[in-house]
Design a protein around this motif. Structure first.
Motif, PDB file in Angstrom:
ATOM      1  N   GLN A 183       1.465  -0.730  -0.348  1.00  0.00           N
ATOM      2  CA  GLN A 183      -0.099  -0.542  -0.298  1.00  0.00           C
ATOM      3  C   GLN A 183       1.085   0.841   0.353  1.00  0.00           C
ATOM      4  O   GLN A 183       1.207   2.343  -0.893  1.00  0.00           O
ATOM      5  CB  GLN A 183      -1.069  -0.192   1.110  1.00  0.00           C
ATOM      6  N   ASP A 236       0.838   3.909  -2.664  1.00  0.00           N
ATOM      7  CA  ASP A 236       0.765   5.397  -2.564  1.00  0.00           C
ATOM      8  C   ASP A 236       1.611   6.361  -3.210  1.00  0.00           C
ATOM      9  O   ASP A 236       1.282   7.573  -3.870  1.00  0.00           O
ATOM     10  CB  ASP A 236       0.293   5.631  -0.869  1.00  0.00           C
ATOM     11  N   TRP A 237       2.580   5.863  -3.319  1.00  0.00           N
ATOM     12  CA  TRP A 237       3.904   6.823  -3.618  1.00  0.00           C
ATOM     13  C   TRP A 237       3.978   6.657  -5.146  1.00  0.00           C
ATOM     14  O   TRP A 237       4.018   7.755  -5.490  1.00  0.00           O
ATOM     15  CB  TRP A 237       5.285   5.797  -2.908  1.00  0.00           C
ATOM     16  N   SER A 262       1.279 -11.221  -6.566  1.00  0.00           N
ATOM     17  CA  SER A 262       1.568 -10.959  -8.418  1.00  0.00           C
ATOM     18  C   SER A 262       0.722  -9.744  -8.497  1.00  0.00           C
ATOM     19  O   SER A 262       0.439  -8.596  -9.372  1.00  0.00           O
ATOM     20  CB  SER A 262       1.178 -12.374  -9.032  1.00  0.00           C
ATOM     21  N   LYS A 263      -0.767  -9.646  -7.742  1.00  0.00           N
ATOM     22  CA  LYS A 263      -1.812  -9.064  -7.663  1.00  0.00           C
ATOM     23  C   LYS A 263      -1.143  -7.432  -7.919  1.00  0.00           C
ATOM     24  O   LYS A 263      -2.020  -6.724  -8.092  1.00  0.00           O
ATOM     25  CB  LYS A 263      -3.410  -8.772  -6.832  1.00  0.00           C
ATOM     26  N   LEU A 271       0.533  -6.428 -10.294  1.00  0.00           N
ATOM     27  CA  LEU A 271      -0.327  -6.004 -11.453  1.00  0.00           C
ATOM     28  C   LEU A 271      -1.025  -4.749 -11.402  1.00  0.00           C
ATOM     29  O   LEU A 271      -1.084  -3.985 -12.418  1.00  0.00           O
ATOM     30  CB  LEU A 271      -1.416  -7.020 -11.830  1.00  0.00           C
ATOM     31  N   ASP A 272      -1.130  -3.983  -9.980  1.00  0.00           N
ATOM     32  CA  ASP A 272      -1.812  -3.132 -10.187  1.00  0.00           C
ATOM     33  C   ASP A 272      -0.767  -1.636  -9.613  1.00  0.00           C
ATOM     34  O   ASP A 272      -1.340  -0.596 -10.525  1.00  0.00           O
ATOM     35  CB  ASP A 272      -2.333  -3.163  -8.253  1.00  0.00           C
ATOM     36  N   ARG A 275      -0.234  -1.310 -13.660  1.00  0.00           N
ATOM     37  CA  ARG A 275      -1.683  -0.794 -14.484  1.00  0.00           C
ATOM     38  C   ARG A 275      -1.598   0.880 -14.182  1.00  0.00           C
ATOM     39  O   ARG A 275      -2.025   1.851 -14.300  1.00  0.00           O
ATOM     40  CB  ARG A 275      -3.076  -0.938 -13.627  1.00  0.00           C
ATOM     41  N   ASP A 296       3.661 -13.493 -18.967  1.00  0.00           N
ATOM     42  CA  ASP A 296       2.229 -13.142 -18.492  1.00  0.00           C
ATOM     43  C   ASP A 296       1.830 -11.939 -18.404  1.00  0.00           C
ATOM     44  O   ASP A 296       0.308 -11.346 -19.246  1.00  0.00           O
ATOM     45  CB  ASP A 296       2.076 -14.020 -17.557  1.00  0.00           C
ATOM     46  N   PHE A 297       2.599 -10.883 -17.903  1.00  0.00           N
ATOM     47  CA  PHE A 297       2.264 -10.003 -17.357  1.00  0.00           C
ATOM     48  C   PHE A 297       2.441  -8.748 -18.487  1.00  0.00           C
ATOM     49  O   PHE A 297       1.757  -7.727 -19.319  1.00  0.00           O
ATOM     50  CB  PHE A 297       3.491  -8.808 -16.378  1.00  0.00           C
ATOM     51  N   SER A 324       2.019  -9.700 -21.445  1.00  0.00           N
ATOM     52  CA  SER A 324       0.657  -9.757 -21.998  1.00  0.00           C
ATOM     53  C   SER A 324      -0.941  -9.338 -21.917  1.00  0.00           C
ATOM     54  O   SER A 324      -1.449  -8.888 -22.704  1.00  0.00           O
ATOM     55  CB  SER A 324      -0.319 -11.327 -22.691  1.00  0.00           C
ATOM     56  N   LEU A 325      -0.844  -8.519 -20.328  1.00  0.00           N
ATOM     57  CA  LEU A 325      -1.696  -8.241 -20.119  1.00  0.00           C
ATOM     58  C   LEU A 325      -1.884  -7.273 -19.824  1.00  0.00           C
ATOM     59  O   LEU A 325      -2.666  -5.744 -19.865  1.00  0.00           O
ATOM     60  CB  LEU A 325      -1.973  -8.809 -18.588  1.00  0.00           C
TER      61      LEU A 325
END
Lengths: 125, 197
Positions: A40, A44-45, A71-72, A75-76, A79, A110-111, A113-114
């Protein structure tokens, strides 16, 4: 804006986020018991960094092992970097893996591709 | 950096779901607004589905890696246990060998002691016999004239005296042997102390 520098432990990765150089590095093992508590502050940074980024941003992932919740979080973070790229800032991602470590190489793919980012897979020598 | 309470890793998705559920109960939305919300929700769902796919693949792959590491650990543990068993066996063998060596050492020491005692005994006998011969000569040369003079060459007195000397030979032999043994022991102790020093 303060930089982030965290030493790695047996469960959490080493973190080095530098807002001046735009060099962001995560390396080591990421298996924290509470992933969001660890990531987290990094989210925020990044939110703050995106408002006033460096000319070039290079995000380096040099991970040995990570759990599913990490891994989530990865991904975040990617993003959030996508937003930066969409605003025409130079943004690149380097995903390091050991020679012969197909698992980590595949995870990078995998990352890739997304996420709509320039993710370079780099084999460590 | 502001300190925030840790949330769920799916906090964003939870908020999207909450918004979607809340919309069901809103009555004054236009068709256009509802369509827009629906589009947003579909897009978020697509993101979530793609994320779930990637995360499942990554997770499965890392699980396989973990299993491999577990198997390697298990094999290493077996090897360590086998090595430990072999070491224990070798240790037991070594203990047995040490006991055998100690027993043989004791037997050897006893043999050496017996040998020393025999040598000393022979030496003591030699010394005693030499002393007896000397005593016999001294008796014949010096005592016999005195006995002749004072006891008129008494046969019985002469016999008793010689018998006395003869009987004294065994205690003398024992004393000489005892003295020589003590001497050997003292020298052995001195040698041991010199070797240790």
């Amino acid at each position: 804006m303060e930089n982030i520098k965290l030493e790695g432990t047996g469960r959490t990765p080493e973190i080095s986020f530098n807002s001046q150089t735009g060099n962001l590095v995560i390396s080591g093992r990421s298996i924290p018991e509470n992933s969001i508590a660890f990531y987290q502050p990094l989210f925020d940074w990044l939110d703050e960094y995106i408002k006033k980024p460096s000319l070039d941003t290079i995000f380096e992932f040099n991970l040995e092992y990570f759990n599913t919740s990490s891994s989530k979080c990865i991904l975040d973070m990617l993003r959030k970097l996508e937003l930066l790229s969409e605003r025409q800032h130079n943004t690149s991602v380097k995903w390091y893996f050991d020679e012969g470590d197909e698992d980590m190489e595949e995870s990078g793919n995998d990352f890739k591709s997304l996420i709509n980012l320039d993710i370079e897979l780099v084999m460590k020598s | 950096m502001p300190i925030q309470q840790p949330k769920d890793v799916f906090e964003k998705e939870v908020q999207i779901l909450k918004r979607a559920k809340d919309l069901i109960h809103v009555e004054n939305k236009t068709m256009e607004e509802v369509t827009q919300e629906y589009e947003n929700l579909s897009q978020e769902y697509e993101f979530l589905l793609n994320d779930a796919r990637v995360m499942t693949r990554v997770s499965d792959r890392l699980q396989v890696r973990l299993n491999r590491a577990y198997d390697e650990l298990h094999n290493t543990n077996d090897t360590l246990n086998n090595t430990n068993d072999k070491l224990n066996q070798a240790n037991d063998d070594l203990k047995l060998s040490t006991e055998e060596i100690n027993q043989k050492r004791i037997i050897l020491q006893n043999m050496v002691d017996e040998l020393t005692k025999t040598r000393v005994s022979k030496r003591a006998t030699t010394i005693t016999l030499t002393a007896a011969i000397l005593l016999f000569i001294v008796t014949e040369v010096f005592f016999d004239p005195i006995i002749d003079k004072y006891f008129k060459n008494d046969f019985y007195f002469n016999l008793i005296l010689k018998l006395f000397f003869a009987l004294m030979l065994k205690p003398i032999d024992y004393l000489v042997e005892w003295y020589l043994l003590q001497d050997v022991k003292r020298k052995s102790k001195q040698n041991a102390a010199t070797s240790a020093g």
